[in-house]
Design a protein around this motif. Structure first.
Motif, PDB file in Angstrom:
ATOM      1  N   PHE A   1       0.822  -1.210   0.000  1.00  0.00           N
ATOM      2  CA  PHE A   1       0.000   0.000   0.000  1.00  0.00           C
ATOM      3  C   PHE A   1       0.855   1.258   0.000  1.00  0.00           C
ATOM      4  N   ILE A   2       1.849   1.301   0.873  1.00  0.00           N
ATOM      5  CA  ILE A   2       2.714   2.469   0.978  1.00  0.00           C
ATOM      6  C   ILE A   2       3.441   2.719  -0.346  1.00  0.00           C
ATOM      7  N   LYS A   3       4.000   1.677  -0.941  1.00  0.00           N
ATOM      8  CA  LYS A   3       4.757   1.838  -2.183  1.00  0.00           C
ATOM      9  C   LYS A   3       3.864   2.326  -3.321  1.00  0.00           C
TER      10      LYS A   3
ATOM     11  N   ALA B   1       4.022   9.897  24.052  1.00  0.00           N
ATOM     12  CA  ALA B   1       5.481   9.889  23.946  1.00  0.00           C
ATOM     13  C   ALA B   1       5.938   9.172  22.677  1.00  0.00           C
ATOM     14  N   LEU B   2       5.273   8.057  22.363  1.00  0.00           N
ATOM     15  CA  LEU B   2       5.652   7.282  21.178  1.00  0.00           C
ATOM     16  C   LEU B   2       5.385   8.062  19.905  1.00  0.00           C
ATOM     17  N   LEU B   3       4.265   8.748  19.872  1.00  0.00           N
ATOM     18  CA  LEU B   3       3.914   9.545  18.701  1.00  0.00           C
ATOM     19  C   LEU B   3       4.909  10.689  18.514  1.00  0.00           C
ATOM     20  N   ALA B   4       5.275  11.352  19.604  1.00  0.00           N
ATOM     21  CA  ALA B   4       6.243  12.441  19.526  1.00  0.00           C
ATOM     22  C   ALA B   4       7.611  11.944  19.077  1.00  0.00           C
ATOM     23  N   GLU B   5       7.947  10.724  19.453  1.00  0.00           N
ATOM     24  CA  GLU B   5       9.242  10.151  19.087  1.00  0.00           C
ATOM     25  C   GLU B   5       9.297   9.717  17.630  1.00  0.00           C
ATOM     26  N   LEU B   6       8.223   9.072  17.147  1.00  0.00           N
ATOM     27  CA  LEU B   6       8.298   8.387  15.850  1.00  0.00           C
ATOM     28  C   LEU B   6       7.581   9.103  14.714  1.00  0.00           C
ATOM     29  N   GLN B   7       6.448   9.745  14.974  1.00  0.00           N
ATOM     30  CA  GLN B   7       5.670  10.390  13.916  1.00  0.00           C
ATOM     31  C   GLN B   7       5.147  11.755  14.394  1.00  0.00           C
ATOM     32  N   PRO B   8       6.039  12.655  14.782  1.00  0.00           N
ATOM     33  CA  PRO B   8       5.585  13.928  15.364  1.00  0.00           C
ATOM     34  C   PRO B   8       4.813  14.796  14.381  1.00  0.00           C
ATOM     35  N   GLN B   9       5.020  14.604  13.084  1.00  0.00           N
ATOM     36  CA  GLN B   9       4.355  15.428  12.076  1.00  0.00           C
ATOM     37  C   GLN B   9       2.971  14.926  11.707  1.00  0.00           C
ATOM     38  N   ALA B  10       2.619  13.723  12.134  1.00  0.00           N
ATOM     39  CA  ALA B  10       1.376  13.099  11.693  1.00  0.00           C
ATOM     40  C   ALA B  10       0.146  13.799  12.264  1.00  0.00           C
ATOM     41  N   ILE B  11      -0.890  13.902  11.448  1.00  0.00           N
ATOM     42  CA  ILE B  11      -2.207  14.326  11.917  1.00  0.00           C
ATOM     43  C   ILE B  11      -2.809  13.175  12.719  1.00  0.00           C
ATOM     44  N   ALA B  12      -3.393  13.498  13.869  1.00  0.00           N
ATOM     45  CA  ALA B  12      -3.972  12.470  14.737  1.00  0.00           C
ATOM     46  C   ALA B  12      -5.479  12.659  14.817  1.00  0.00           C
TER      47      ALA B  12
ATOM     48  N   LYS C   1       2.482   7.550  -6.703  1.00  0.00           N
ATOM     49  CA  LYS C   1       1.558   8.534  -7.278  1.00  0.00           C
ATOM     50  C   LYS C   1       1.379   9.758  -6.375  1.00  0.00           C
ATOM     51  N   GLN C   2       2.305   9.940  -5.445  1.00  0.00           N
ATOM     52  CA  GLN C   2       2.314  11.117  -4.564  1.00  0.00           C
ATOM     53  C   GLN C   2       1.028  11.245  -3.736  1.00  0.00           C
ATOM     54  N   ILE C   3       0.507  10.127  -3.295  1.00  0.00           N
ATOM     55  CA  ILE C   3      -0.625  10.129  -2.361  1.00  0.00           C
ATOM     56  C   ILE C   3      -0.084   9.908  -0.954  1.00  0.00           C
ATOM     57  N   ARG C   4      -0.435  10.792  -0.057  1.00  0.00           N
ATOM     58  CA  ARG C   4       0.049  10.693   1.319  1.00  0.00           C
ATOM     59  C   ARG C   4      -0.675   9.547   2.037  1.00  0.00           C
ATOM     60  N   THR C   5      -0.033   8.969   3.036  1.00  0.00           N
ATOM     61  CA  THR C   5      -0.537   7.725   3.623  1.00  0.00           C
ATOM     62  C   THR C   5      -0.674   7.809   5.140  1.00  0.00           C
ATOM     63  N   GLY C   6      -1.484   6.909   5.657  1.00  0.00           N
ATOM     64  CA  GLY C   6      -1.655   6.795   7.092  1.00  0.00           C
ATOM     65  C   GLY C   6      -2.249   5.445   7.452  1.00  0.00           C
ATOM     66  N   PHE C   7      -2.331   5.172   8.759  1.00  0.00           N
ATOM     67  CA  PHE C   7      -2.854   3.895   9.244  1.00  0.00           C
ATOM     68  C   PHE C   7      -3.958   4.102  10.288  1.00  0.00           C
ATOM     69  N   TYR C   8      -4.930   3.228  10.224  1.00  0.00           N
ATOM     70  CA  TYR C   8      -5.994   3.104  11.225  1.00  0.00           C
ATOM     71  C   TYR C   8      -5.624   1.911  12.107  1.00  0.00           C
TER      72      TYR C   8
ATOM     73  N   THR D   1       7.254   2.813  12.704  1.00  0.00           N
ATOM     74  CA  THR D   1       8.692   2.750  12.409  1.00  0.00           C
ATOM     75  C   THR D   1       8.975   2.182  11.028  1.00  0.00           C
ATOM     76  N   ASN D   2       8.191   1.197  10.612  1.00  0.00           N
ATOM     77  CA  ASN D   2       8.551   0.390   9.439  1.00  0.00           C
ATOM     78  C   ASN D   2       8.043   0.907   8.101  1.00  0.00           C
ATOM     79  N   TYR D   3       7.228   1.978   8.097  1.00  0.00           N
ATOM     80  CA  TYR D   3       6.561   2.352   6.844  1.00  0.00           C
ATOM     81  C   TYR D   3       6.736   3.829   6.479  1.00  0.00           C
ATOM     82  N   GLY D   4       7.795   4.427   6.983  1.00  0.00           N
ATOM     83  CA  GLY D   4       8.108   5.794   6.587  1.00  0.00           C
ATOM     84  C   GLY D   4       7.255   6.837   7.289  1.00  0.00           C
ATOM     85  N   THR D   5       7.276   8.038   6.727  1.00  0.00           N
ATOM     86  CA  THR D   5       6.553   9.171   7.301  1.00  0.00           C
ATOM     87  C   THR D   5       5.067   9.061   6.994  1.00  0.00           C
TER      88      THR D   5
END
Length: 482
Positions: free
Chosen positions: A160-162, A244-255, A167-174, A220-224
């Protein structure tokens, strides 16, 4: 997504150390940390300030929430009633995530969030997590994953990520923290009840450790990641470690549902029907139209389904919502300062069914044809105080039936009321204007379809009639649509 029925208007109810903790619609007087805001130099009021990530996220306008998991293979939309489907059912033998992405492009989605783990407990990627069973202490692997299914060796999250990155579509996980049928978890807590078929017995401490380890793997395993979905929220015991985990690993992510754990939080609109209130503000933390006076910038996301009757996972012989209904959804979400997150539903082969793909594209085609190119004026005029914006078509009158306004929210959402009026071609008085629309919240985008219908005009005027600071209009356009 199936927000587990009791989460529709109540995030969840938890039992913890004998206390009943209710996560209801959070109100402005709740004892939560203040947002980042500034004081208006003109009115003295507080104006909530967005993060750059929130502004970028709002500008995307269209996204998809991909419901594809083991629940796709049962006639149960999200493993309701603690169902644990047999892992052998999961067999997307034609899976092709490039096919998913093509449908996203046809729709016009700028970002995509994939269900990594839903209520069943099935994880869509291999996991190295091991944990002890209760009461024996026997250590086992988290083996309710794709790597123990008929398509062992296929990491769907990685595919999915690749495909999206190509195609320059930004990604996220539920990832639902509060429900895991396989581990007998409901409302975030391991239940003290007789196990159903397929369920395992673990302790609460073990479950909390599993959640944190799996979130670390996912983050950690699937990039930004662009967005992380907390459907139903999180328990009080997990709030601090997740923060703390979010700040460490994905601080830029929308939550999503992330107020209190991320500065880049967005809120649920309170319904899954694809309707935002009007007005709908970019500020406030309640699951509704927000609050213009809140010091917290927390824009809204409107998640809804393509399938009828609030069906999220692909279903046999399920009816699709009509194009006209989906067009209305677009106007009542994106057109009301909300992001439209439309469910994307691969079937049991792992592909988007042709009828579904056609409907996504029909909606995308309408949006592009209607709003892709505005009717261009001959001249634009802006008042010295930036409270009036006029477009002139005098030597070449135009017929239009709607207006679109976008506010520059870099320094916060400041406009509180506006009026749109037009100068008709057949008017005898050049100073005579007819009001065609009015409203309050603009934010990222406000679409007004004029109740008076198409009008042949010489000019259109936007007047800001109430604001808490000097407004900045990013865009003001008019259109004629079928």
């Amino acid at each position: 997504m199936r927000k587990v029925s009791f989460l529709l208007f109540l995030l969840f109810v938890l039992k913890n150390d004998g206390r009943l903790i209710r996560y209801q619609r959070q109100r402005q007087h709740s004892p939560l940390p203040s947002g980042k805001y500034r004081i208006s130099p003109t009115t003295g009021v507080r104006i909530a300030l967005p993060t750059p990530e929130q502004l970028q996220w709002q500008s995307q306008e269209l996204g998809v929430l991909i419901h594809f998991n083991i629940a796709t293979y049962i006639n149960n939309d999200g493993c309701i009633d603690q169902i644990v489907p047999n892992i052998s059912l999961f067999n997307p033998y034609l899976l092709n995530t490039d096919n998913w992405v093509q449908t996203m492009l046809d729709f016009g989605a700028k970002y995509a969030v994939l269900v990594a783990k839903h209520a069943c407990g099935f994880l869509m990627a291999p996991s190295n997590v091991k944990f002890p069973l209760n009461p024996t202490g026997k250590i086992i692997s988290y083996n309710y994953t794709v790597d123990y299914s008929p398509v062992k060796g296929l990491n769907i999250l990685d595919e999915f990520i690749k495909s999206c990155e190509n195609k320059q579509i930004r990604t996220g996980f539920y990832y639902t923290v509060v429900t895991n049928n396989w581990l007998n978890v409901e409302s975030g807590f391991v239940q003290n009840r007789t196990l159903k078929p397929g369920q395992l017995n673990i302790t609460q401490k073990t479950y909390d450790n599993i959640v944190l380890q799996q979130l670390r793997e996912l983050w950690t395993n699937y990039g930004t990641l662009d967005e992380i979905w907390f459907d139903g929220g999180y328990t009080t015991t997990l709030k601090d470690p997740i923060t703390a985990l979010l700040a460490e690993l994905q601080p830029q992510a929308i939550a999503f549902n992330g107020y209190g754990i991320s500065p880049n939080s967005v809120r649920w609109i309170g319904t899954e029907m694809g309707v935002a209130p009007d007005p709908n503000w970019s500020t406030g933390i309640t699951n509704d139209g927000g609050d213009p006076n809140s010091p917290i910038f927390c824009p809204a996301e409107c998640d809804t389904t393509l399938q009828a009757h609030d069906r999220w996972f692909w279903g046999v012989n399920v009816t699709l919502r009509s194009l006209s209904e989906l067009i209305q959804v677009y106007h009542e979400t994106v057109g009301r300062n909300c992001l439209l997150m439309l469910d994307l539903t691969p079937d049991r082969t792992g592909l988007i069914p042709s009828a579904y793909a056609r409907r996504y594209k029909q909606l995308g085609d309408f949006i592009r044809s209607c709003y892709g190119t505005p009717v261009l004026p001959m001249e634009r005029l802006i008042s010295d105080d930036s409270l009036q914006y006029i477009q002139l078509f005098v030597s070449s009158p135009v017929t239009v039936d709607r207006s679109v306004i976008q506010e520059d929210q870099t320094d916060g959402q400041v406009i509180r009321a506006y009026v749109v009026d037009v100068q008709l071609v057949d008017t005898t008085n050049i100073h005579q204007w007819m009001k065609v629309a009015q409203g309050t919240s603009i934010g990222n985008k406000k679409i007004d379809i004029w109740q008076v219908g198409p009008q042949l005009i010489n000019a259109v005027r936007l007047t800001i009639i109430k604001t808490v600071d000097k407004p900045v209009i990013k865009s003001f356009t008019v259109h004629l649509c079928n």
